[in-house]
Design an enzyme around this catalytic site. Structure first.
Site, PDB file in Angstrom:
ATOM      1  N   SER A  27      49.429  40.206  52.458  1.00  0.00           N
ATOM      2  CA  SER A  27      49.055  38.893  51.936  1.00  0.00           C
ATOM      3  C   SER A  27      48.811  37.880  53.051  1.00  0.00           C
ATOM      4  O   SER A  27      49.570  37.801  54.021  1.00  0.00           O
ATOM      5  CB  SER A  27      50.163  38.367  51.014  1.00  0.00           C
ATOM      6  OG  SER A  27      49.876  37.042  50.600  1.00  0.00           O
ATOM      7  N   LEU A  28      47.752  37.091  52.875  1.00  0.00           N
ATOM      8  CA  LEU A  28      47.448  36.015  53.813  1.00  0.00           C
ATOM      9  C   LEU A  28      48.065  34.688  53.392  1.00  0.00           C
ATOM     10  O   LEU A  28      47.925  33.685  54.089  1.00  0.00           O
ATOM     11  CB  LEU A  28      45.929  35.859  53.944  1.00  0.00           C
ATOM     12  CG  LEU A  28      45.186  37.060  54.528  1.00  0.00           C
ATOM     13  CD1 LEU A  28      43.685  36.812  54.518  1.00  0.00           C
ATOM     14  CD2 LEU A  28      45.663  37.373  55.937  1.00  0.00           C
ATOM     15  N   LYS A  78      51.294  39.041  37.662  1.00  0.00           N
ATOM     16  CA  LYS A  78      50.702  37.830  37.090  1.00  0.00           C
ATOM     17  C   LYS A  78      50.966  37.692  35.594  1.00  0.00           C
ATOM     18  O   LYS A  78      51.162  36.569  35.094  1.00  0.00           O
ATOM     19  CB  LYS A  78      49.198  37.782  37.384  1.00  0.00           C
ATOM     20  CG  LYS A  78      48.882  37.583  38.863  1.00  0.00           C
ATOM     21  CD  LYS A  78      47.400  37.380  39.095  1.00  0.00           C
ATOM     22  CE  LYS A  78      47.104  37.091  40.561  1.00  0.00           C
ATOM     23  NZ  LYS A  78      45.671  36.820  40.806  1.00  0.00           N
ATOM     24  N   GLY A 139      33.392  43.129  36.053  1.00  0.00           N
ATOM     25  CA  GLY A 139      34.817  43.391  35.933  1.00  0.00           C
ATOM     26  C   GLY A 139      35.359  42.840  34.629  1.00  0.00           C
ATOM     27  O   GLY A 139      34.709  42.022  33.957  1.00  0.00           O
ATOM     28  N   ALA A 140      36.569  43.297  34.262  1.00  0.00           N
ATOM     29  CA  ALA A 140      37.117  42.922  32.954  1.00  0.00           C
ATOM     30  C   ALA A 140      38.588  42.568  33.011  1.00  0.00           C
ATOM     31  O   ALA A 140      39.236  42.463  31.975  1.00  0.00           O
ATOM     32  CB  ALA A 140      36.913  44.074  31.967  1.00  0.00           C
ATOM     33  N   GLY A 141      39.137  42.345  34.206  1.00  0.00           N
ATOM     34  CA  GLY A 141      40.558  42.065  34.329  1.00  0.00           C
ATOM     35  C   GLY A 141      40.892  40.589  34.318  1.00  0.00           C
ATOM     36  O   GLY A 141      40.088  39.740  33.893  1.00  0.00           O
TER      37      GLY A 141
END
Length: 289
Positions: A27-28, A78, A139-141
Site C-alpha cells: 500500500s502507498l 470494504k 468491471g462489475a465490482g
C-alpha cells in the site's frame, strides 16, 4: 460524504491512523498520509499499515485505543467496513457504492465513508471531463459502483457496463437509483466500440493483469478521456490494449490520480485540514514508479 473531524486536528498531540487489508504491504497510503501530516505540521501523528484478514475488521477496530483517529480500508475489508457493528454514521457515498474505504473516530464510536467516489470525480475533472453524456465502465465490482456514482454526479445519463460475467443485482438497483440508462456488454463475447459523438468517458476497474485483448477496436481512440483505476504494474492489461488499439495516439489516465485524490479526501476527513495535494502528489511520484 461525511464532514471532516470538527475543529481541525491538534498539531502537537500524538495521534494514530493507518491502513488495513490483506495484502497491505504494497500500500502507498502510508507514504501519502505521512507526507500530508508533515506538511500540515501534525507533530506526533503516525500512519501505519496493518495486515487484517477477511472477517477480522470488527475485532481489530474494537482493539484500537482512543489515540486512533481513522483507518483507510482496502480489500478484502470494504464490505465489512460498511457493515461495521455499532457504526454511528454511514456516508452516502459508502451506502451507494456498497463498500467503505474510510473509518473515522467519532468519540467512542466510528463512522464509515467512501472516498473512492471523490477520488474518481477529481481524477476525471483533472483529465478534463465536463458533463459527459455517455460513459463506459469496465468491471462489475465495488470500484465500478463508485465509478457509476462519480459519473452520474459529473452529468452522465447513459452508461455501458462492460463485464466479464454478469452484472450484480445490486449494481442494477444503483443504476436505477442514480437515474442512469444502462446497456450491458460482455467482455470476451462482444467488442467494445465507442461512439465518437457521445462525449464518451471510459473507466476501467478491471484488475491490472486482466487480458482484454480482442475486445477493444480502433474506435477507442475517439474517446476523449480514458481512465484506469489500476496503477501497478503499469501499463495494465487494459492500458496496453488501448495503446495498441489507438496506435499510441490515446493516453490512459493512470489510477494513481484516483489514489491520490481519495487519500487527499481521507486526510481532510481525519484531520479537519485541507489535504496538501501537491506534496502528496510528489510523495506518490517517488513510489508509484
Amino acid at each position: 460524504m461525511l464532514n471532516p473531524s470538527p475543529g481541525g486536528a491538534d498539531r502537537t498531540g500524538a495521534r494514530r491512523a493507518g491502513v488495513v487489508g490483506r495484502p497491505v504491504g504494497h500500500s502507498l497510503s502510508p507514504r501519502l498520509h505521512r507526507a500530508a501530516f508533515a506538511v500540515l505540521g501534525l507533530d506526533g501523528w503516525t500512519f501505519e499499515a496493518t495486515d487484517v484478514p477477511a472477517g477480522g475488521l470488527a475485532d481489530h477496530v474494537a482493539g484500537l485505543g482512543p489515540e486512533w483517529v481513522g483507518l483507510a480500508v482496502t480489500m478484502p475489508l470494504k464490505r465489512e467496513a460498511l457493515e461495521l457493528p455499532g457504526a454511528v454514521e454511514v456516508g452516502q457515498d459508502a451506502r451507494l457504492a456498497g463498500g467503505a474505504n474510510t473509518l473515522l473516530r467519532r468519540g467512542s464510536r466510528w463512522a464509515v465513508d467512501n472516498t473512492d467516489v471523490a477520488g474518481l470525480g477529481a481524477a476525471m475533472a483533472g483529465a478534463g471531463v465536463r458533463a459527459p453524456r455517455r460513459a463506459t465502465v469496465l468491471g462489475a465490482g465495488a470500484t465500478a459502483r463508485s465509478a457509476l456514482v462519480a459519473l452520474a454526479r459529473a452529468g452522465a445519463g447513459e452508461v455501458v457496463l462492460a463485464v466479464r460475467d454478469r452484472v450484480r443485482a445490486e449494481t442494477m438497483v444503483l443504476v436505477d437509483e442514480l437515474g442512469l440508462s444502462a446497456e450491458v456488454l460482455r467482455l470476451g463475447q462482444e467488442r467494445l466500440v465507442l461512439d465518437p459523438a457521445a462525449g464518451e468517458v471510459v473507466v476501467s476497474t478491471l484488475p491490472a493483469g486482466a487480458d482484454v485483448s480482442g475486445v477493444l477496436v480502433p474506435d477507442v481512440a475517439s474517446a476523449p478521456v480514458v481512465l484506469d483505476v489500476a496503477y501497478a504494474p503499469w501499463p495494465s492489461g487494459f492500458a496496453a490494449a488501448v495503446d495498441r488499439a489507438s496506435g499510441g495516439r490515446l493516453a490512459v489516465v493512470r489510477g494513481t490520480e484516483m489514489l491520490l485524490h481519495q487519500a487527499v479526501r481521507q486526510v481532510e476527513l481525519m484531520t479537519g485540514h485541507d489535504g496538501p495535494v501537491e506534496a502528496m502528489r510528489a510523495a506518490l511520484a517517488g513510489e508509484a514508479g
